[in-house]
Every structure is written in structure tokens, then in C-alpha cells.
Write a protein that holds these residues in place. Sequence first.
Motif, short mmCIF file in Angstrom:
data_model
loop_
_atom_site.label_atom_id
_atom_site.label_comp_id
_atom_site.label_asym_id
_atom_site.label_seq_id
_atom_site.Cartn_x
_atom_site.Cartn_y
_atom_site.Cartn_z
N LYS A 42 -3.96 36.86 -38.99
CA LYS A 42 -4.01 38.26 -39.46
C LYS A 42 -3.89 38.33 -40.98
O LYS A 42 -4.63 39.07 -41.63
CB LYS A 42 -2.91 39.07 -38.79
N LYS A 43 -2.97 37.55 -41.55
CA LYS A 43 -2.80 37.55 -43.01
C LYS A 43 -4.08 37.11 -43.71
O LYS A 43 -4.51 37.72 -44.70
CB LYS A 43 -1.65 36.62 -43.41
N ILE A 44 -4.67 36.03 -43.20
CA ILE A 44 -5.91 35.52 -43.81
C ILE A 44 -7.04 36.52 -43.61
O ILE A 44 -7.81 36.81 -44.53
CB ILE A 44 -6.27 34.14 -43.23
N MET A 45 -7.11 37.09 -42.42
CA MET A 45 -8.15 38.08 -42.12
C MET A 45 -8.04 39.28 -43.06
O MET A 45 -9.06 39.80 -43.54
CB MET A 45 -8.04 38.54 -40.66
N ASP A 46 -6.80 39.70 -43.36
CA ASP A 46 -6.61 40.83 -44.28
C ASP A 46 -7.16 40.51 -45.67
O ASP A 46 -7.80 41.36 -46.29
CB ASP A 46 -5.12 41.20 -44.37
N ILE A 47 -6.92 39.30 -46.16
CA ILE A 47 -7.45 38.90 -47.47
C ILE A 47 -8.97 38.89 -47.45
O ILE A 47 -9.64 39.45 -48.32
CB ILE A 47 -6.93 37.49 -47.87
N VAL A 48 -9.54 38.28 -46.43
CA VAL A 48 -10.99 38.11 -46.33
C VAL A 48 -11.70 39.46 -46.12
O VAL A 48 -12.75 39.71 -46.72
CB VAL A 48 -11.32 37.11 -45.20
N ASN A 49 -11.11 40.33 -45.32
CA ASN A 49 -11.75 41.62 -45.04
C ASN A 49 -11.87 42.52 -46.27
O ASN A 49 -12.81 43.30 -46.37
CB ASN A 49 -10.99 42.37 -43.94
N VAL A 50 -10.92 42.41 -47.18
CA VAL A 50 -10.98 43.22 -48.41
C VAL A 50 -12.29 42.96 -49.14
O VAL A 50 -12.85 43.86 -49.76
CB VAL A 50 -9.77 42.90 -49.32
N TRP A 51 -12.79 41.74 -49.06
CA TRP A 51 -14.01 41.36 -49.78
C TRP A 51 -15.22 41.26 -48.87
O TRP A 51 -16.22 40.63 -49.21
CB TRP A 51 -13.76 40.05 -50.52
N ASN A 52 -15.16 41.90 -47.68
CA ASN A 52 -16.26 41.87 -46.72
C ASN A 52 -16.67 40.45 -46.37
O ASN A 52 -17.85 40.15 -46.22
CB ASN A 52 -17.47 42.66 -47.22
#
Length: 152
Positions: A6-16
Motif C-alpha cells: 500500500k505504501k509503495i502503491m501510494d507513491i507510484v499512484n501519485v505519478w500515474n
Amino acid sequence: MLEDDKKIMDIVNVWNGLYMRYSDDIIIILPKVTNDFFIEQFKAINNILKSIPGLKLQGEKTQIYKYFKTELASCNELVMEKVPNGQNRINYLGFTFDGKKITIRDKTITKYYYHMYRKLKTIIKHKGITKNGNRISAKNVKPVTLPSSLHN
């Protein structure tokens, strides 16, 4: 690892971007970012992964790539000390991507035929019958039909 996913997904999702993990195989894609920004994000994600108890990252298996207009280039040296750049193709879950096309890895096909051969050898050796007198199933022994998009 679900909390860390979830933490990694949150970082990655910010930048599409894209984050996928299957067991211990992870792929992260951050589109349209500068080298400096990428290095910063890589460090943040790497710190999350390093903080997971019992998880040991293998530097030689970690690969970093740049992709621009169908050109894929290994750039491990950009973010990792003493890890040379590798081949200019991504291997992930039995497939290879060279920047232009996706193919099934040779190793994947070899493994398939090896397992098929072993199964057939077992069936022949035991004349198709298990120790309990049941018929040995051959339902998993069938030719593979590849989608036309994966043919060379």
C-alpha cells in the motif's frame, strides 16, 4: 507485505505509475520523470522494502530501466553502487520486453517442455496407472498455443 504494498502503491499512484508484485517479483513503473526525481522516488521505495522484516533484496536481481519512444535502456548505475547496467530488456513473470515487443522467455518454454516430458515419462513408466490403480491424468499434457501477438 500488504501494508508495504500500500505504501509503495501510494507513491507510484501519485505519478500515474504502475506497481505490481507477484510473490517476490516486483515491477514498478514511473512515467515521465526526471533522473533526479526518479532517484529520490527509488530511494523512498527502496527504504520501504529494506524496512520489511525478513525481506532480503538481491542487488544482482534488481534492474532499473529508462524507456523512451520504444527504446529501453538499463540504468542500474544511476541509483545503485557497484551494480553494473544489465541487458536492455525486462524479464518479468516468464515474459521479456525489449522496448518494442513482448515475447515468452526461452527459459519459460524450456521449463514447460521439461515438465511435459517428465509427466509423459511417468505415464509410460507406470503404464498409465497409479499405485492405487487409478489412471494417471494427462490433462495437463497438451500443446501450447501462443497468441499471434507473441510470435516472432
